[in-house]
Design an enzyme around this catalytic site. Structure first.
Site, PDB file in Angstrom:
ATOM      1  N   TYR A 109     -11.742   5.848  14.143  1.00 44.04           N
ATOM      2  CA  TYR A 109     -10.629   6.049  13.206  1.00 44.04           C
ATOM      3  C   TYR A 109     -10.295   7.541  13.109  1.00 44.04           C
ATOM      4  CZ  TYR A 109      -8.057   6.340   8.795  1.00 44.04           C
ATOM      5  OH  TYR A 109      -7.112   6.615   7.838  1.00 44.04           O
ATOM      6  N   PRO A 128      -3.479  11.800   3.705  1.00 41.18           N
ATOM      7  CA  PRO A 128      -4.082  11.397   2.437  1.00 41.18           C
ATOM      8  C   PRO A 128      -5.605  11.427   2.485  1.00 41.18           C
ATOM      9  CG  PRO A 128      -2.479   9.775   3.261  1.00 41.18           C
ATOM     10  CD  PRO A 128      -2.805  10.696   4.383  1.00 41.18           C
ATOM     11  N   GLY A 164       0.789  -1.227   0.000  1.00 45.45           N
ATOM     12  CA  GLY A 164       0.000   0.000   0.000  1.00 45.45           C
ATOM     13  C   GLY A 164       0.817   1.270   0.000  1.00 45.45           C
ATOM     14  N   VAL A 191      -7.315   6.824  -1.230  1.00 43.76           N
ATOM     15  CA  VAL A 191      -6.203   6.195  -1.940  1.00 43.76           C
ATOM     16  C   VAL A 191      -6.624   4.800  -2.391  1.00 43.76           C
ATOM     17  CG1 VAL A 191      -3.753   5.620  -1.857  1.00 43.76           C
ATOM     18  CG2 VAL A 191      -4.651   7.443  -0.386  1.00 43.76           C
ATOM     19  N   ASP A 215       7.016  -4.523   9.197  1.00 45.29           N
ATOM     20  CA  ASP A 215       5.635  -4.923   8.972  1.00 45.29           C
ATOM     21  C   ASP A 215       5.406  -6.234   9.715  1.00 45.29           C
ATOM     22  OD1 ASP A 215       3.661  -3.921   6.300  1.00 45.29           O
ATOM     23  OD2 ASP A 215       3.035  -5.570   7.581  1.00 45.29           O
TER      24      ASP A 215
END
Length: 261
Positions: free
Chosen positions: A157, A187, A18, A190, A38
């Site tokens: 969120y 952002p 991503g 996306v 990650d």
């Protein structure tokens, strides 16, 4: 090319796919060596190979960024393998679509531990490393347009992203005397796996057809197209570069024209 990036080392959490992968590849093209962090080792290895094809070094480290000791270990691993540590990019995060009335304690803890806690621990561990090395540094955090405007069904969120924006401002003030600059990128919509998940969750909760929620938000973009990881990466490369050495405490919107502040 962005000024002053070649030969430096950037650590990117959530760097296997991503937006994180897009940032990693852009910085590698700028000549930076990349430390990828990650949870998914197979995807880490795939992105590592892409980075090394840019003729720079890359390291990988599996870690849960909600755990301070693991974030600290990731930074030490990057420094040991790549020989430097110059830019910390706290990119890892998750989305959570839920009606406010239905948010559970477990859901709250999960998203705050990752989206807010992960950034907090990343800032803290990176700043301590920069101070130990007696050098300046850049810390760049993943925020969102949802850190500037709360969105229905994305309540918690949005709250975590508002928290990241506040933390970015406070950290910039605390660490300025050490020459550490702290900023965030925000952002919009996306085209990544995260938005596929958001769209599917909206479909389940509201009855909207698959793809309908994504289309609804995308149609509100003034520039007429959805965002790509490359669009985000361009801003991050600027913030990491010497051209942004007089910018700190800012959470910059990069959304093609959706939220205006």
């Amino acid at each position: 090319m962005s000024k002053g990036l070649s030969g430096k080392v950037a650590l990117i959490t959530g760097g296997a796919k991503g937006i994180g992968r897009g940032i990693a590849l852009r910085l590698a093209q700028e000549g930076m060596h990349i430390a990828l962090v990650d949870l998914h080792e197979d995807k880490l290895k795939a992105t590592q190979a892409e980075i090394e094809a840019c003729n720079v070094k890359a390291s990988i480290f599996v870690a849960d960024i909600s755990q301070l000791d693991q974030v600290t270990a990731a930074i030490e691993d990057a420094y040991s393998k790549l020989g430097s540590f110059d830019v910390m990019i706290n990119n890892a995060g998750i989305a959570q679509v839920q009606a406010l009335n239905d948010v559970t304690p477990d859901e709250f803890r999960q998203i705050t531990d990752i989206n807010f806690g992960g950034v907090l621990w990343g800032i803290q561990a990176a700043a301590k490393k920069f101070q130990t090395l007696k050098q300046k540094g850049k810390i760049i955090n993943a925020c969102s347009i949802a850190g500037h405007e709360g969105f229905a069904m994305l309540s918690v969120y949005s709250a975590t992203k508002f928290a990241v924006r506040a933390l970015t401002q406070a950290a910039a003030k605390e660490y300025a005397h050490s020459g550490i600059m702290v900023n965030s990128y925000c952002p919009g919509v996306v085209g990544t796996d995260m938005w596929v998940e958001i769209d599917q969750r909206f479909s389940k909760l509201t009855g909207a057809k698959i793809g309908e929620t994504f289309k609804k938000y995308a149609e509100g973009i003034a520039l007429g197209r959805t965002e790509t990881p490359d669009d985000v990466a361009a801003l991050v490369a600027f913030l990491a570069s010497e051209d942004a050495d007089y910018i700190t405490g800012q959470s910059i919107i990069t959304d093609g024209g959706m939220v205006y502040r």
